[in-house]
Design an enzyme around this catalytic site. Structure first.
Site, PDB file in Angstrom:
ATOM      1  N   ALA A 124       1.771  -7.057 -20.685  1.00 12.79           N
ATOM      2  CA  ALA A 124       0.325  -7.224 -20.491  1.00 12.79           C
ATOM      3  C   ALA A 124       0.010  -8.562 -19.819  1.00 12.79           C
ATOM      4  CB  ALA A 124      -0.396  -7.117 -21.836  1.00 12.79           C
ATOM      5  N   PRO A 128      -9.639  -8.312 -17.603  1.00  9.63           N
ATOM      6  CA  PRO A 128     -10.834  -7.848 -16.882  1.00  9.63           C
ATOM      7  C   PRO A 128     -11.310  -8.811 -15.799  1.00  9.63           C
ATOM      8  CG  PRO A 128     -11.067  -7.377 -19.217  1.00  9.63           C
ATOM      9  CD  PRO A 128      -9.805  -8.194 -19.068  1.00  9.63           C
ATOM     10  N   ILE A 157      -3.093  -1.714 -18.293  1.00 13.04           N
ATOM     11  CA  ILE A 157      -1.732  -2.009 -18.752  1.00 13.04           C
ATOM     12  C   ILE A 157      -0.912  -0.721 -18.834  1.00 13.04           C
ATOM     13  CG2 ILE A 157      -0.337  -3.048 -20.550  1.00 13.04           C
ATOM     14  CD1 ILE A 157      -2.266  -4.963 -18.985  1.00 13.04           C
ATOM     15  N   THR A 158       0.147  -0.674 -18.047  1.00 11.16           N
ATOM     16  CA  THR A 158       1.036   0.485 -18.013  1.00 11.16           C
ATOM     17  C   THR A 158       1.649   0.741 -19.387  1.00 11.16           C
ATOM     18  OG1 THR A 158       1.580   0.096 -15.692  1.00 11.16           O
ATOM     19  CG2 THR A 158       3.105   1.460 -16.942  1.00 11.16           C
ATOM     20  N   ARG A 268       7.636  26.254   9.387  1.00 16.66           N
ATOM     21  CA  ARG A 268       6.252  26.619   9.724  1.00 16.66           C
ATOM     22  C   ARG A 268       6.138  27.040  11.194  1.00 16.66           C
ATOM     23  NH1 ARG A 268       1.398  28.710   8.242  1.00 16.66           N
ATOM     24  NH2 ARG A 268      -0.367  27.526   9.090  1.00 16.66           N
ATOM     25  N   GLN A 279       7.333  18.340  20.509  1.00 13.85           N
ATOM     26  CA  GLN A 279       7.797  16.969  20.652  1.00 13.85           C
ATOM     27  C   GLN A 279       6.997  15.989  19.800  1.00 13.85           C
ATOM     28  OE1 GLN A 279       7.277  14.577  24.362  1.00 13.85           O
ATOM     29  NE2 GLN A 279       9.514  14.735  24.514  1.00 13.85           N
ATOM     30  N   ILE A 337       1.725  16.462   8.726  1.00 13.13           N
ATOM     31  CA  ILE A 337       2.566  17.559   9.219  1.00 13.13           C
ATOM     32  C   ILE A 337       2.253  18.854   8.474  1.00 13.13           C
ATOM     33  CG2 ILE A 337       4.962  18.395   9.285  1.00 13.13           C
ATOM     34  CD1 ILE A 337       5.800  15.516   9.953  1.00 13.13           C
ATOM     35  N   GLU A 363       2.016  -4.860  -9.653  1.00 14.83           N
ATOM     36  CA  GLU A 363       3.031  -5.923  -9.592  1.00 14.83           C
ATOM     37  C   GLU A 363       2.824  -6.822  -8.377  1.00 14.83           C
ATOM     38  OE1 GLU A 363       6.968  -5.297 -10.968  1.00 14.83           O
ATOM     39  OE2 GLU A 363       6.491  -3.326 -11.777  1.00 14.83           O
TER      40      GLU A 363
END
Length: 380
Positions: A124, A128, A157-158, A268, A279, A337, A363
């Site tokens: 952590a 804020p 916080i992950t 496709r 191309q 694509i 990070e």
């Protein structure tokens, strides 16, 4: 200088790919993305095979692999699926600080449950009012006898909603700025700790985030991680390493998206021809592959130095910047694509597009990385 992976490293990649082909089913990933839940069952299976924190030493349940070997695992997991791969690699996040700076007692307590897949952890830093800038913090730790009393709020916080422990950066001496910060490990069940899940993120939805409130949380003196008043500097060294991990994460996502786009272009049909016969699509695919190879070389170089005991901050920042910006561009081109189909959830490229964007933010944002690298390059 040898650009060829060793046979052991090739076997590591094969083992991870075999695991992901069995466990990372697209419909499962879509389900966890939709429900915004952590994939505990898959995580435990991943740990059983030794893919969670494999660079931890064997006495802590790891495999004793090099950091470079660990990057190969990160890249392969995220290549297979951006959502599930990210969930696998973020589990040990707070534990990395214990591994780098913790006492022997802390390592024995906190690291083995991570490598067994029983625990995930949090680190952590963000508040804020303090995101990228952690030079001064509002979360404080006040010494009181044999304890510290922690008050404040950390956000975004992950793993916070599911973490068994949290390593938190606090301001101990406000008047000392960065020289007055320390790291502490806080167990989840401690009195005064309140965690709220933050929902409806754009991407990496199987990796929960949350807000943590510390309301007079009392921790013992031996909860200090590393040296007193060295918390800021420990954190910077930690990020210099983990940023290279984020770079590998981004590379993996982009590689997966590229491979999906390549396969789609070969299959496709438009105007009576395969997309890969045009191309303009050929050039786009070549540019994507070239960018990936270029970024990969810089990321691998940064990891190589880390394994040699040389953490080079500007190199870590440059590796993260190049890899993440490349990944965002490659995934964007892959979606292009796919055309309209790439915009709907039945085609996983849409999920990769949402997931990869965070790599330019967490990070250390792209802008902060450039600031750090510039200071080192200019000698400031």
């Amino acid at each position: 200088m040898d650009f060829e992976l060793t046979e052991e490293q090739k076997e590591i990649k094969r083992a991870v790919r075999e695991f992901t082909e069995k466990e990372f089913k697209p419909e499962i990933a879509r389900e966890y993305d939709l429900k915004e839940e952590f994939p505990w069952e898959i995580y435990r299976k991943c740990a059983k095979l030794g893919f969670i924190a494999p660079h931890f030493e064997e006495e802590y349940g790891g495999q004793g692999l090099s950091f470079f070997d660990y990057l190969l695992i990160i890249e392969e997991l995220c290549r297979a699926d951006s959502t599930l791969g990210t969930a696998m690699i973020t589990g040990p996040f707070g534990g990395e600080l214990i591994h780098m700076f913790g006492s022997e007692e802390q390592k024995k307590k906190y690291l083995p449950p991570i490598t067994r897949g029983e625990w995930v952890s949090s680190a952590a830093f963000t508040e804020p009012n303090h995101g990228s800038d952690i030079t001064f913090l509002e979360t404080t730790a006040k010494p009181e006898g044999d304890h510290y009393i922690i008050n404040g709020t950390k956000t975004l916080i992950t793993n916070a909603p599911i973490a068994s422990f949290i390593v938190v950066l606090c301001q101990v001496k406000p008047e000392a700025g960065v020289k007055g910060q320390s790291l502490f490990v806080v167990d989840r069940d401690v009195e005064g700790l309140d965690i709220t899940k933050i929902e409806h993120k754009m991407g990496i939805k199987a990796s929960p985030i949350g807000e943590i409130s510390f309301n007079s949380v009392r921790v013992p003196k031996n909860a200090l991680v590393g040296c007193e008043f060295m918390g800021f500097y420990h954190s910077m060294e930690f990020f210099d390493v983990t940023r290279v991990g984020v770079a590998a994460q981004a590379l993996g996502m982009a590689q997966g998206a590229y491979e999906k786009a390549l396969k789609y272009a070969k299959e496709r049909m438009q105007f009576g021809r395969r997309l890969s016969d045009f191309q303009v699509i050929q050039h786009k695919l070549v540019d994507m592959a070239t960018a990936l190879e270029s970024a990969r070389l810089l990321v691998y170089k940064a990891a190589w130095y880390i394994d040699k005991g040389r953490i080079i901050p500007e190199l870590s920042c440059m590796a993260k910047n190049l890899a993440t910006s490349t990944a965002v561009k490659v995934v964007n081109d892959a979606l292009q694509i796919f055309g309209g189909y790439g915009y709907i959830s039945d085609y996983d490229i849409e999920r990769y597009y949402r997931d990869v964007r965070i790599t330019e933010i967490y990070e250390g944002t792209t802008e902060i990385q450039k600031n750090i690298a510039a200071r080192f390059l200019l000698g400031k």
